[in-house]
Write a protein that holds these residues in place. Structure first.
Motif, PDB file in Angstrom:
ATOM      1  N   GLU A   1      -0.665  -7.681 -11.575  1.00 40.32           N
ATOM      2  CA  GLU A   1       0.547  -8.430 -11.898  1.00 40.32           C
ATOM      3  C   GLU A   1       0.734  -9.624 -10.969  1.00 40.32           C
ATOM      4  O   GLU A   1       1.068 -10.732 -11.432  1.00 40.32           O
ATOM      5  CB  GLU A   1       1.768  -7.512 -11.834  1.00 40.32           C
ATOM      6  N   ASN A   2       0.523  -9.436  -9.673  1.00 41.45           N
ATOM      7  CA  ASN A   2       0.671 -10.537  -8.712  1.00 41.45           C
ATOM      8  C   ASN A   2      -0.340 -11.648  -8.974  1.00 41.45           C
ATOM      9  O   ASN A   2       0.005 -12.834  -8.917  1.00 41.45           O
ATOM     10  CB  ASN A   2       0.555 -10.029  -7.282  1.00 41.45           C
ATOM     11  N   ALA A   3      -1.585 -11.278  -9.243  1.00 42.95           N
ATOM     12  CA  ALA A   3      -2.611 -12.288  -9.513  1.00 42.95           C
ATOM     13  C   ALA A   3      -2.273 -13.080 -10.775  1.00 42.95           C
ATOM     14  O   ALA A   3      -2.401 -14.307 -10.800  1.00 42.95           O
ATOM     15  CB  ALA A   3      -3.980 -11.624  -9.651  1.00 42.95           C
ATOM     16  N   ARG A   4      -1.810 -12.390 -11.799  1.00 42.21           N
ATOM     17  CA  ARG A   4      -1.493 -13.070 -13.065  1.00 42.21           C
ATOM     18  C   ARG A   4      -0.227 -13.911 -12.964  1.00 42.21           C
ATOM     19  O   ARG A   4      -0.075 -14.879 -13.698  1.00 42.21           O
ATOM     20  CB  ARG A   4      -1.421 -12.051 -14.203  1.00 42.21           C
ATOM     21  N   ARG A   5       0.663 -13.577 -12.011  1.00 42.03           N
ATOM     22  CA  ARG A   5       1.832 -14.444 -11.742  1.00 42.03           C
ATOM     23  C   ARG A   5       1.413 -15.664 -10.921  1.00 42.03           C
ATOM     24  O   ARG A   5       1.982 -16.738 -11.072  1.00 42.03           O
ATOM     25  CB  ARG A   5       2.903 -13.675 -10.968  1.00 42.03           C
ATOM     26  N   SER A   6       0.437 -15.497 -10.049  1.00 38.87           N
ATOM     27  CA  SER A   6      -0.009 -16.587  -9.167  1.00 38.87           C
ATOM     28  C   SER A   6      -0.870 -17.612  -9.889  1.00 38.87           C
ATOM     29  O   SER A   6      -0.910 -18.775  -9.498  1.00 38.87           O
ATOM     30  CB  SER A   6      -0.816 -16.026  -7.991  1.00 38.87           C
ATOM     31  N   ILE A   7      -1.579 -17.161 -10.924  1.00 39.44           N
ATOM     32  CA  ILE A   7      -2.455 -18.049 -11.697  1.00 39.44           C
ATOM     33  C   ILE A   7      -2.219 -17.762 -13.180  1.00 39.44           C
ATOM     34  O   ILE A   7      -2.564 -16.683 -13.669  1.00 39.44           O
ATOM     35  CB  ILE A   7      -3.945 -17.846 -11.338  1.00 39.44           C
ATOM     36  N   ASN A   8      -1.609 -18.715 -13.872  1.00 43.58           N
ATOM     37  CA  ASN A   8      -1.391 -18.561 -15.315  1.00 43.58           C
ATOM     38  C   ASN A   8      -2.724 -18.596 -16.055  1.00 43.58           C
ATOM     39  O   ASN A   8      -3.642 -19.320 -15.654  1.00 43.58           O
ATOM     40  CB  ASN A   8      -0.494 -19.683 -15.849  1.00 43.58           C
TER      41      ASN A   8
ATOM     42  N   THR B   1       0.811  -1.215   0.000  1.00 43.77           N
ATOM     43  CA  THR B   1       0.000   0.000   0.000  1.00 43.77           C
ATOM     44  C   THR B   1       0.848   1.270   0.000  1.00 43.77           C
ATOM     45  O   THR B   1       0.311   2.362   0.088  1.00 43.77           O
ATOM     46  CB  THR B   1      -0.954   0.007   1.212  1.00 43.77           C
ATOM     47  N   ASP B   2       2.154   1.144  -0.103  1.00 36.45           N
ATOM     48  CA  ASP B   2       3.047   2.307  -0.125  1.00 36.45           C
ATOM     49  C   ASP B   2       3.264   2.805  -1.549  1.00 36.45           C
ATOM     50  O   ASP B   2       4.383   3.177  -1.918  1.00 36.45           O
ATOM     51  CB  ASP B   2       4.396   1.954   0.513  1.00 36.45           C
ATOM     52  N   LEU B   3       2.220   2.810  -2.334  1.00 34.95           N
ATOM     53  CA  LEU B   3       2.282   3.210  -3.738  1.00 34.95           C
ATOM     54  C   LEU B   3       1.108   4.142  -4.034  1.00 34.95           C
ATOM     55  O   LEU B   3       0.105   4.108  -3.321  1.00 34.95           O
ATOM     56  CB  LEU B   3       2.162   1.977  -4.652  1.00 34.95           C
ATOM     57  N   PRO B   4       1.178   4.928  -5.118  1.00 31.21           N
ATOM     58  CA  PRO B   4      -0.002   5.675  -5.545  1.00 31.21           C
ATOM     59  C   PRO B   4      -1.115   4.684  -5.929  1.00 31.21           C
ATOM     60  O   PRO B   4      -0.835   3.538  -6.315  1.00 31.21           O
ATOM     61  CB  PRO B   4       0.479   6.459  -6.764  1.00 31.21           C
ATOM     62  N   GLY B   5      -2.367   5.129  -5.848  1.00 28.93           N
ATOM     63  CA  GLY B   5      -3.510   4.259  -6.113  1.00 28.93           C
ATOM     64  C   GLY B   5      -3.421   3.417  -7.364  1.00 28.93           C
ATOM     65  O   GLY B   5      -3.575   2.189  -7.310  1.00 28.93           O
ATOM     66  N   PRO B   6      -3.158   4.017  -8.537  1.00 26.05           N
ATOM     67  CA  PRO B   6      -3.088   3.194  -9.749  1.00 26.05           C
ATOM     68  C   PRO B   6      -2.002   2.124  -9.675  1.00 26.05           C
ATOM     69  O   PRO B   6      -2.184   1.014 -10.173  1.00 26.05           O
ATOM     70  CB  PRO B   6      -2.800   4.216 -10.857  1.00 26.05           C
ATOM     71  N   ASP B   7      -0.883   2.442  -9.024  1.00 27.38           N
ATOM     72  CA  ASP B   7       0.200   1.461  -8.923  1.00 27.38           C
ATOM     73  C   ASP B   7      -0.150   0.309  -7.981  1.00 27.38           C
ATOM     74  O   ASP B   7       0.336  -0.811  -8.163  1.00 27.38           O
ATOM     75  CB  ASP B   7       1.498   2.136  -8.484  1.00 27.38           C
ATOM     76  N   ILE B   8      -0.993   0.576  -6.985  1.00 20.43           N
ATOM     77  CA  ILE B   8      -1.473  -0.509  -6.116  1.00 20.43           C
ATOM     78  C   ILE B   8      -2.259  -1.512  -6.961  1.00 20.43           C
ATOM     79  O   ILE B   8      -2.025  -2.717  -6.895  1.00 20.43           O
ATOM     80  CB  ILE B   8      -2.347   0.027  -4.965  1.00 20.43           C
ATOM     81  N   LEU B   9      -3.196  -1.005  -7.773  1.00 17.83           N
ATOM     82  CA  LEU B   9      -3.998  -1.900  -8.612  1.00 17.83           C
ATOM     83  C   LEU B   9      -3.131  -2.623  -9.632  1.00 17.83           C
ATOM     84  O   LEU B   9      -3.290  -3.825  -9.854  1.00 17.83           O
ATOM     85  CB  LEU B   9      -5.129  -1.138  -9.299  1.00 17.83           C
ATOM     86  N   LYS B  10      -2.186  -1.930 -10.238  1.00 22.52           N
ATOM     87  CA  LYS B  10      -1.281  -2.581 -11.204  1.00 22.52           C
ATOM     88  C   LYS B  10      -0.523  -3.725 -10.534  1.00 22.52           C
ATOM     89  O   LYS B  10      -0.381  -4.811 -11.104  1.00 22.52           O
ATOM     90  CB  LYS B  10      -0.294  -1.569 -11.779  1.00 22.52           C
TER      91      LYS B  10
END
Length: 134
Positions: A55-62, A42-51
């Motif tokens: 990215e994490n979800a797409r790395r966790s599940i192909n 959460t130490d990021l600007p709002g759009p970067d949190i969502l990005k």
């Protein structure tokens, strides 16, 4: 033309999570996003949190595909139940989990989010949890 909060949420799950289009975050997130999902930076600007979440979800599940199963929209909030499907990147096993989201919007922008992916179901499906007792 103004979009409903539910339409904005649908663009996040379809364009962002299912297709990997990170530009959706710049379009729909406020600069200050209050994020309540476990393990999210959460130490990021709002759009970067969502990005980062996309990215994490797409790395966790192909081949991640997120499908909206049910939703309720009120004046400023969307409650949603989604189904995430894809493949575990380590084992190649197919996985399916439920994801609950609560999103609060202001001025057509996402300003607060609570997300609860069923991580226990994911761990069970990839064999990372011991079998239940008999």
């Amino acid at each position: 033309m103004a979009h409903s909060n539910l339409e904005i949420f649908k663009s996040i799950i379809d364009r962002g999570f299912s297709r990997g289009d990170l530009s959706v975050a710049d379009e729909v997130c406020a600069e200050r996003l209050l994020e309540h999902q476990y393990l999210t930076n959460t130490d990021l600007p709002g759009p970067d949190i969502l990005k980062s979440q996309i990215e994490n979800a797409r790395r966790s599940i192909n081949n991640l595909k997120l499908t909206l199963n049910a939703s309720v929209e009120t004046e400023d909030t969307v409650w949603a139940r989604c189904k995430a499907t894809g493949f575990d990147p380590r084992s190649g096993k197919p996985v399916t989990i439920d994801v609950m989201d609560i999103c609060r919007f202001a001025g057509g922008k996402l300003v607060e989010h609570w997300g609860v992916p069923d991580r226990f179901a994911l761990l069970d499906q990839i064999g990372a949890l011991p079998p239940p007792p008999k």
